[in-house]
Design an enzyme around this catalytic site. Structure first.
Site, PDB file in Angstrom:
ATOM      1  N   LYS A  70      25.911 -56.494   9.558  1.00  0.00           N
ATOM      2  CA  LYS A  70      24.700 -57.564   9.550  1.00  0.00           C
ATOM      3  C   LYS A  70      23.599 -57.446  10.145  1.00  0.00           C
ATOM      4  CE  LYS A  70      23.777 -61.555  10.341  1.00  0.00           C
ATOM      5  NZ  LYS A  70      22.328 -61.894  10.557  1.00  0.00           N
ATOM      6  N   CYS A 130      21.629 -61.241  27.872  1.00  0.00           N
ATOM      7  CA  CYS A 130      23.080 -61.596  28.005  1.00  0.00           C
ATOM      8  C   CYS A 130      23.792 -61.567  29.766  1.00  0.00           C
ATOM      9  CB  CYS A 130      24.295 -61.391  27.019  1.00  0.00           C
ATOM     10  SG  CYS A 130      24.704 -60.219  26.896  1.00  0.00           S
ATOM     11  N   GLU A 161      22.365 -71.293  29.108  1.00  0.00           N
ATOM     12  CA  GLU A 161      21.903 -69.729  29.111  1.00  0.00           C
ATOM     13  C   GLU A 161      20.112 -70.398  28.601  1.00  0.00           C
ATOM     14  OE1 GLU A 161      23.009 -65.368  27.455  1.00  0.00           O
ATOM     15  OE2 GLU A 161      23.393 -67.171  25.919  1.00  0.00           O
TER      16      GLU A 161
END
Length: 474
Positions: A173, A282, A382
């Site tokens: 996905k 990230c 973040e």
């Protein structure tokens, strides 16, 4: 070869295209806001068909000799290299990465990672004698791979290449924000002669397709890259069937600049690592920890360096920072900038205001803050945008404590005299640390501590994630 702009986006199940039957999801160019394509909105039924195709293919593929699987992954790598221009254009169009960055990094990393795992497979210890036991490595089964939009093809191939090489089959996905490269990979896999059903693609949203994959009893493992919030949900859903779950999640990485650091190198490299890919990485070094006595000097250097960055149209080869991946992501980053100011941090570059000359694109001003409290939202959460927080420290112990003070532990950096920097790197509670700007190593494990995740990708460690271990006593 299919040109990226004309690539037909359908589910790919059992080696054939499957059209949408329950609506589509539009994909917009974040530089203009213009819809460029659409993907089918998959559902639980689509997921079930893909998992069944993967189960059927597993019987044959897992029994295929290793040499043939290695050769197939090498052919996939070569096919991706041939499609590099299409890959770069697709990524730039869908999520806004500057075209030069897309060519040099986004398109090249999947080629390198797939080639590297094929090479190491030939020396990997598939069987080992331990006493009277034969310890063997075997494929897990059907792997559900759920991937993000920031490095769309790299994150896919970092999972698919080792999983397939290990003898597993995959249901992917991809992110609905940047979906085209999953289809490009489907072409490459078919061209490489990989049997139908080994690689399947189901488009859709996380709450629908992602949840269905994590819950499906026919899925043996979920490999997920994305936000910590979504990763927690995957873990909860997958626990019902006791699947193996590998998570690569968020980060708030610290760049510790020591007294002995070459400041010019630390500033240039540190700012680049914070703002690369528009800060949508990230492992971005979004906190720069600096000696308090040198903060003013370092901030002056940072502002001067920041002023040279070109923000603009991502197809322009001079652009270094393009738009955020979407209008929603732009608004999210702008919100953090506003809250940083409200919390008392000092804005020394950039700001939350819109870039009027780049409307209606999803652009934000790359920004730098000083006076950031280590426990503030700006230092703890973040942001996923081009925002750098500069935090002063008065002792090495304080620097290490601040670096380790978030819920994350994905990456980090230390700049200073080599041996001293290495000793500090050992104290950081994080999955990887770069000392003095060392280059990225495709053979080294990539993954995090704490709420940055629990798995490892790339190299031997990334291959082991997709293998079961069996001991046979004799």
């Amino acid at each position: 070869m299919t040109a990226a702009g004309r690539l037909e986006l359908t589910h790919w199940i059992g080696g054939r295209r499957v059209a949408a039957h329950d609506g589509t999801i539009e994909v917009a160019d974040p530089a203009t806001g213009r819809v460029v394509t659409a993907v089918p909105a998959g559902d639980a039924g689509t997921v079930d068909a893909a998992v069944r195709a993967a189960q059927d293919a597993f019987r044959e593929w897992s029994a295929t000799p290793l040499a043939e699987r290695v050769a197939a992954v090498r052919r996939i790598s070569a096919a991706l290299k041939e499609r590099a221009d299409d890959i770069a254009t697709s990524i730039t169009t869908e999520m806004g990465a500057p075209i030069v960055f897309s060519r040099k990094v986004q398109a090249r990393m999947p080629v390198a990672s797939s080639r590297t795992v094929a090479e190491l497979a030939e020396t990997f210890p598939w069987e080992e004698e331990i006493g009277n036991s034969l310890v063997v490595k075997e494929p897990i089964g059907v792997v559900a791979a759920i991937t993000p939009w920031n490095y769309p093809l790299h994150q896919i191939v970092a999972k698919v290449a080792p999983a397939v090489l290990a003898g597993n089959t995959v249901v992917l996905k991809p992110s609905e924000v940047a979906p085209r490269t999953a289809a490009i990979l489907a072409e490459a896999v078919a061209e490489a002669g990989v049997p139908a059903g080994v690689y399947n693609v189901v488009y859709g949203t996380g709450p629908v397709v992602g949840e269905a994959l994590a819950a499906h009893p026919g899925v043996d493992m979920v490999s997920f890259t994305g936000s910590t919030r979504a990763g927690k949900r995957v873990s909860v859903v997958a626990a019902e069937t006791v699947k193996r779950v590998a998570l690569e999640l968020g980060g708030k990485s610290a760049n510790v600049v020591l007294e002995s650091a070459d400041l010019a190198v630390a500033v240039e490299t540190g700012l680049g690592a914070a703002w690369q890919n528009g800060g949508q990485s990230c492992n971005a070094w979004t906190r720069m920890l600096v000696p308090a006595a040198k903060q003013a000097e370092i901030v002056e250097m940072l502002v001067a360096a920041a002023a040279t960055y070109v923000v603009g149209d991502p197809v322009d080869e001079k652009t270094q920072i393009g738009p955020m991946s979407s209008a929603a992501q732009r608004d999210r980053v702008a919100g953090y900038l506003e809250r940083g100011i409200a919390d008392g941090a000092k804005l020394v570059f950039g700001g939350p205001e819109s870039l009027e000359d780049l409307k209606p694109g999803a652009y934000v001003k790359p920004s730098i803050f000083t006076g950031v409290a280590p426990d503030s939202e700006l230092a703890q959460e973040e942001v996923f945008g081009p925002v750098l927080a500069v935090i002063p420290y008065t002792s090495e112990d304080e620097a290490v404590e601040v670096a380790n003070s978030t819920i994350y532990g994905l990456a980090g950096a230390v700049f200073g005299e080599d041996e001293h920097a290495l000793s500090v790197a050992r104290r950081l509670r994080t999955g990887q640390v770069d000392v003095n700007g060392a280059k990225f190593n495709m053979l080294a494990p990539f993954g995090g501590y704490r709420q940055s995740g629990n798995g490892r990708e790339l190299g031997r460690y990334g291959l082991e994630e997709f293998l079961e271990t069996k001991s046979i006593q004799r």
